[in-house]
Every structure is written in structure tokens, then in C-alpha cells.
Design an enzyme around this catalytic site. Sequence first.
Site, mmCIF file in Angstrom:
data_model
loop_
_atom_site.group_PDB
_atom_site.id
_atom_site.type_symbol
_atom_site.label_atom_id
_atom_site.label_comp_id
_atom_site.label_asym_id
_atom_site.label_seq_id
_atom_site.Cartn_x
_atom_site.Cartn_y
_atom_site.Cartn_z
ATOM 1 N N ALA A 354 3.129 1.119 1.613
ATOM 2 C CA ALA A 354 2.730 0.748 3.120
ATOM 3 C C ALA A 354 3.457 -0.378 3.438
ATOM 4 O O ALA A 354 3.750 -1.507 3.009
ATOM 5 C CB ALA A 354 1.081 0.392 2.875
ATOM 6 N N SER A 803 1.500 7.206 1.696
ATOM 7 C CA SER A 803 1.575 5.805 1.495
ATOM 8 C C SER A 803 0.322 5.422 0.966
ATOM 9 O O SER A 803 -0.750 5.743 1.144
ATOM 10 C CB SER A 803 1.929 5.157 2.824
ATOM 11 O OG SER A 803 3.228 5.336 3.459
ATOM 12 N N CYS A 804 0.357 4.183 -0.068
ATOM 13 C CA CYS A 804 -0.616 3.178 -0.422
ATOM 14 C C CYS A 804 -0.125 1.866 -0.601
ATOM 15 O O CYS A 804 1.050 1.700 0.068
ATOM 16 C CB CYS A 804 -1.385 4.070 -1.673
ATOM 17 S SG CYS A 804 -0.363 3.889 -3.175
ATOM 18 N N LYS A 805 -0.737 1.185 -1.262
ATOM 19 C CA LYS A 805 -0.303 -0.023 -1.516
ATOM 20 C C LYS A 805 1.333 -0.270 -2.220
ATOM 21 O O LYS A 805 2.064 -0.781 -1.591
ATOM 22 C CB LYS A 805 -1.148 -1.186 -2.390
ATOM 23 C CG LYS A 805 -0.724 -2.256 -2.657
ATOM 24 C CD LYS A 805 -1.658 -3.077 -3.347
ATOM 25 C CE LYS A 805 -1.516 -4.649 -3.876
ATOM 26 N NZ LYS A 805 -2.406 -5.181 -4.432
#
Length: 900
Positions: A354, A803-805
Amino acid sequence: MTTYGFFLFSVHFLNLADGFPRSLRLSCRLSACRGLVSALRDGKPNAVVQVAVLDVREQSLLAFSCTEIVQGTRDPLFLTGVTFPPDCPVFEEMVVKLSVYDVKDKSSETVRLVTPPTAFFPHYFNSFLPFSSHALLCPLLSQISLLFCVCRSSDDLATVGTVVVSRLKMGEIEDGEADHITADVKGQKCTLVCESLDGTTNDKDNGPLMNAVFKNSVYKVYRFQTVDSKWMLVREQMAECTLSFSIPKQLISLYIEEDSSRIQELRDLGELSPHWDNLRREVITRYDQVIRNYRETLVTVDLSYFPTGPLFKPSCSKAQKSLEFIPINLHTQRMRVTCPRQTDAFYDVITVGAPAAHFHGFKSGGLQRLLSRYENEKKSTAYQCIYYGPEQTAKAREVLSSVAQLQPLITSLSDRLLQAAQQHSAEGLRDGLKALADKTEQFVHALKDELVKGALLALHTARPGYVSRNERSPSGNHKDPIPHHKEYDEEEWDRVWANVAKSLNSVIAMVDKLQEQDNNKQDSVPEQALADVITSHNPAGDWREQLSPLLASLRESVVEVAGRAQRSMTFVLLQEAVCSIPQGLSLQQRRDVVFSQALAALACGFVMRLYAGLEDKGFLRQLHLVGVVAQFESLLSTYSEEIGMLEDMETGISDLSRVTFRITEAKSDEPGDLQPIVSGRRDHYTVEVPLPRQAFEALPEEIQEGKPLQVYPVLFNVGINEQQTIAERFGDISLQERINQRNFDSKKTFFFSGLPCFQMQTDIKELLETLGQNVVTKKRKNVEILWLAGTICRRLNGIRFTSCKSAKDRTSMSVTLEQCALLRDEHQLNKDYFIRALDCMRSRLTQGDGAQWDDPEAGSVANHKPASRHFYPIALLLVSSHLLVVWLILSLVFLLAKYQ
């Protein structure tokens, strides 16, 4: 031509007296497994095969790949293949080592060696390992298509099985043969298929154009059964992208250039009163500090970038200041599917962490919250400056950008018109005048704003003479920020601004007069004497002499207006900087960081989508008529610091609407000349994507002429981890709901304003309606939103991002689940193979982690182990409600005890 090899393995553990299975006599592409010997009591091991490459000259062993784990059977057959890309260090002296392991505990992936490593001798190795030369490859492959290697026990006293390797080119399964293929899921039986990238279709995935931007590819190949007992071949290709570093480096340079020009513009304001001059100096000092920081960052990024090394920033460096502009784990993922009697299909997705400012932290929230708070605080500090709202400051930046772009264009078009007059070209005059009039009208329209007029008056009040005669209290009324002074001629700007239009009208009238005179003379003179008359009565210098003073007057008027407008808008931005010191510049740096990460991902996705659609006329037509959707799928939770990440990401994705793309012709086919180039200022950026001449000439005329290509970014977020469970039960998910609703409206607007062919597709309308219903439905972890949004994006020829972290666990789970769902829905994947397909795609072992196993001969393997990237073991996404309640209670008790 560079060629790749993909190999699928089956392991036969049987006694020699048993002979070969009968199925092998039917076709060399079929195999079965019998009698696996195991030291365990139940006699059913969990088998896996490790493939390593041994370089005899270097005395080194490279753990290349592994199959998936097949549990509880004596007859293991594997769905995962092994790939040998061209960057593998292959020599004739090298051998391939196959080691068979029994996995004791799959969760911890501890193993024991079932049989000593089996090595193919060099002449066998050459028979199936491709060379760089296509001419050498074909004869070798035609000689041997099936290889057997006998495995013996560790004491070399008994035969414990046979390793069988077969090779089959993509699509080589004939229809007649495929009809005889059966599947026994309980017995884990399937065909042995191998892929050879000899076809032109696959060359597109690995041609010079793709390899110029996408590097360090990782390949995985599988075979899965369809519902009609046919076999599909699935290949994953994940690559790094050079744009991970090149785009942020260009942006940092543009930031430095823009801030340096801002300092010069502030100095060009001239003399100011002591109060305003002190504020100007303070702002310049702040800008100097930002420029120094950006220059240091640029140097560090240059030192961190190695063309031969990794081209992405790992998650462990996400909070590193020197790499804060670089996106996290930016990779491309392509799944290509080949089925009998069907055209090859491919599915692309960009995986990236992200876009967020991890170095700056999230204690006070992200950009969305910080910017809102910042606007409120600016009003309270406006006693020492003139407060302009965000709309006015945005307009000021737009005016500055328009002036900087249009003024040199008007000057160059004036010179072009004079050249046409000197050549006595009526057509050149007509075309040049049309272009000049168009750009001049745009210039006049951009400055026709009350903000410019009011800012000129405000700048007049800041001059030393005005302040000395009219000392004002700093606690004056701020509702009317523009003070009026009777000595200032408010109509002066109108006169100066109107002079541009008058000068243009004079030029137009003169060109019309010259053309009319020329037409009259041509009508009155015989055709045979026309050339002599033109030469004697209309010297080439006459037209130029008559136009030159008028164009000079036009240029002078434009320069005067541009100078006044630039000074007035610079004064507006000075107010913004004064009101926001130091928080405003800090927020701008944070916004620069987030935007840099987002733009690098967008450029990577656009280039990949463009390369894939170069032969798709429908996509190219859509590209220059309406643009393309860029859909970001976010898996962040709305809990704790991930709220700040999501707020950063929302602002960064929204800022991408200020970006357009242009396709240009590359100077050469060298990789360095095929890298995208970024230009512009913070209010608008243009990314130029060079293409080789042959590809560029095949594009539509509108794209070749440099038409800006629009991209419409949208963001959908659904948290899926345990923190999202806490947020949904005890917290607030309004941020997620607002983001999804706003971006659903944007996607719906794009659909109805797009091509008619989109609106004629009733299935997309139905998907949009279903997506709208899910967006407003109160449902926990409604992942249907992501699935519907992704499906619509693919139907609209869009670009997909996940997306993620850190673009690892949650991202990999989402991508692999989506890929298996696509195989099921679009290619009729057998439902009995769905879970096995997920296990294969999510298995970390297939990326070479077998090098950590208990193998006495694998001494130097760990140093050469390929990175696993985002292929991770299966995560538990769902937890039973009872365990979840217990976990929540224990967590609350722990927190209360910690903070008491």
C-alpha cells in the site's frame, strides 16, 4: 531466439521385478506410481521432489525448485513443474540433481531424505535442458522425450523407486490422446506434461520489449484437469520492474526542479514590505531544506540501485527513510492458460505494498485526515497572512502551469508563422494562424479569473510604499482577505489582459488581408505568367515585413501578462506556505512520498497492459477515446495504524487522476531507450512510454500524434485479517464504506461515459448493479466487493492492482485465490482440483526452500537460493467464532494489564 524449458515430474517408487506400469506403454506422456517405500508405520509418506542444478566447474549447487507436497500416498504424482529460464547458469558440464523427500510435518515443513540424490549425467542433461540456440534445441528434443532414473536406498542395497521426466511442448496434447486421459484423484494420477516456449504466443511474454522493463522473472508451471477430463497447462510468471526505482528517481528530480523554480519565483516578486519579506525568507529557507533532503535521498537511491540486483524494495525496508519514495514489493504477475481446442488466455495483476509514508508514521493518521485538519489550522493562523482556500491555491498552481506551458508555445508558433510568411506559403499561413489563435485563446482563457485580479491587488498592498502609508493591525477582519486601495488602478489588469486579444485580432486581420490580396492577383493574371508576377510584385519579404511588428506586439503583450500572472499566483502560494509553516511543507513531503509509490505502480501496470494490447485494436481504440481504468484492490484493515495507511493510499490513488500517458517512438531498441519518462509539475504529470518503431507505427494515428491518454484510478478496500474483525465488532469502518461508495460512483461514471460497446454488454451492467448492492450492504468482510470490482475491471480492459501492508501474505492469498477462481469460472477447472491448485500456487517449497533441508550434499545451496517472493504457505483467513471470542477476551485482559 531464447527458449525456455518447463518440466513436470512423476516419481515411481517400485521394485524392478514389477516392471514398468502398463500405462507407460500407451503413451510416454502417461505415468503411474506404485509401492513407495516409507520408514513410517502407516507406509504412506508425504512425498516431495527437490530439483537442484550442479555446476561441476564451480563446485556449487543451486537449489532450483521443488514440487508440491503430495500427502499420504505411495503413488505420488505432481501438478507442479520446474522451469529453467535463460538467466539460469547452464553449461554442458552441469548436471541436474533430483532428491526425493518425505515431509514429516507439513506445517513446519520438516523433511527426511527418502533416497540419495539422483543425478542425470551430462549427456542426458543436455537432452532436455534447453540451450540459448534454438537450432541446437530441436534435434536434442526430438531424440529423447522421456527419461527414467532409478532411485536406490541410502545403503545402495535396494531399489526404492524411479524418477520419470517427460517433455511436452505447449499444446502438444492431441485431442484423440486427451480423450483417453483419466484422473484418479484419490490415487493422485495425472499426465506428465512439460512446456517449451517455442511458440510465438509465449515469446511475447519474454521478448526484448518485455525484458527491457520487466526483469528477474520467476516461473511456475502446473497442469490441472478440467471438468471434461481434459488437461490445461497453467504458467505463472512473476517479474520485478525497473520502474520501481526509475520513476521515483525521476519524480524526486522533478520535485527538486519545481521547488527550485518556486524559490526563484519568490525572489522575482520584487521588493516587499518588511513583514512580507521576512515571511518570504522563512519560506525560502524551508524550501531549501526540502531540496537538500530530496537531493540526499536521490543520492542514496542511486547508491541503492543495482541493475543486476533486486529491483524492488523489500518489506523490511518499508520504514527506511532513504527508500521512502520506492514502492514496497512491486511485482508483476501473469497467469497464462492453455487448454485443448481453446485460445491461450492470460491474466495480469500488479502486486504492491500500500502506498504509504511508513517512515513518517501513523500516530496522527494518514494524509486524508491530516489534510483536513491542516485546512482548519490554516484558518486559525491566517492573522499574519491572507488566507486562500484549497480551491484557490489549486487554481493558482493551474494558472502557473498553464502560463509556463503556453507562453513558449505562443512564441514558437509566432516564429513558425513568420517562416511561412517568408516562404510565401498561403497554406502555411493558414495552418500556423490556426494553431497560434488556438493557443493564444487558451492563454487568455486561463487568465480570465478573478483570483488573478484579486491577487494583483493583494500584491500591490504588500509593497513597501503601501504598507508605510497604510499600517494595518494584524488582527484585522479576515472574511474579506483582499484589501481595496483607491490608489491602485483595478482596470489596469483588464487593459493589459485585453491587449493580448487585440494583438491577436490584428494578426488575424493582416493574414486575411494578405491572403485576399494574393487571391485577387492570382485571378487577374494569366496562369502562365503567375510565377513571374509573384516574383516581381510580391517579394517573399513583403509578408514577413507586414506581419513581424504585429507578432512582436503580440509576444510583448503575452510576456507582460504572463509576468504579472506569475507574480500574482506566486504571491497566492506564498500565503499558503506562510500559513502552513512548518506543517504544510511536511505534509507536502508526505504526499510526495505516497504519490511516488503510487505512480511507480501505475506506470508499471500501464506499460504491462499496453504491451499486452499492442495487437488488440479494440483496446487501442478505447485507449485514445476514453482511457483505461486502473483498479486498486486493498486488503488493509480499518484498525490501528492501518487506518493511516489506508488514508495515505486513498489520497495517493486520488492524486493519480492528475497523470496522463503519451506513447512516443523510441530512439532505438536498446533497453535504456525503452524506459518511460516522467515530466511535469505537481499539479499534472505526463508519463511518456517509448515503443520500438515497428510497434509504434502500428498504433492508431491519434496515439502516434501524441494524444494524452487518460487513466481513471479507483480504489476498493475490504479488510480480511483478524484486526478487521476487531474493527467491525468494536471499531469504526466508515472510512472503508466511504472509499468503496465513492469509487463505485467513479467506476459507474466511467462505464456510462465510455465506449458504446461497453454499454451494450448487459453482463457488465448486471455486475455493476450487483457491486452497487454489495457496497451499500452491511456485511462483514464482504470480499464479494473485490471479486465483482476485479471482474468488471477485466471486462473493461482495465489494469488490476492488489495491495496490503507489504504485498506479502494477504496479497498472495488474494492473487492465488483469484487465479484459481478464474480457472474454475473461465476454463472449467475440475472442482476436485481447486484445493490442490491453491496448494500448488501457495506452496513456498516450489521456490527453492528445500535447500534448507537435511541434505549433506547441499552445502552451498543456501547462498544461491532464489527468493520466495510472495508465494507463501496457506494462511488461516477464517477462525471459528468460539476461538475468536476467547482470543478477544484474552487480548483485552492483556491490554488492560499492560497499561494499568
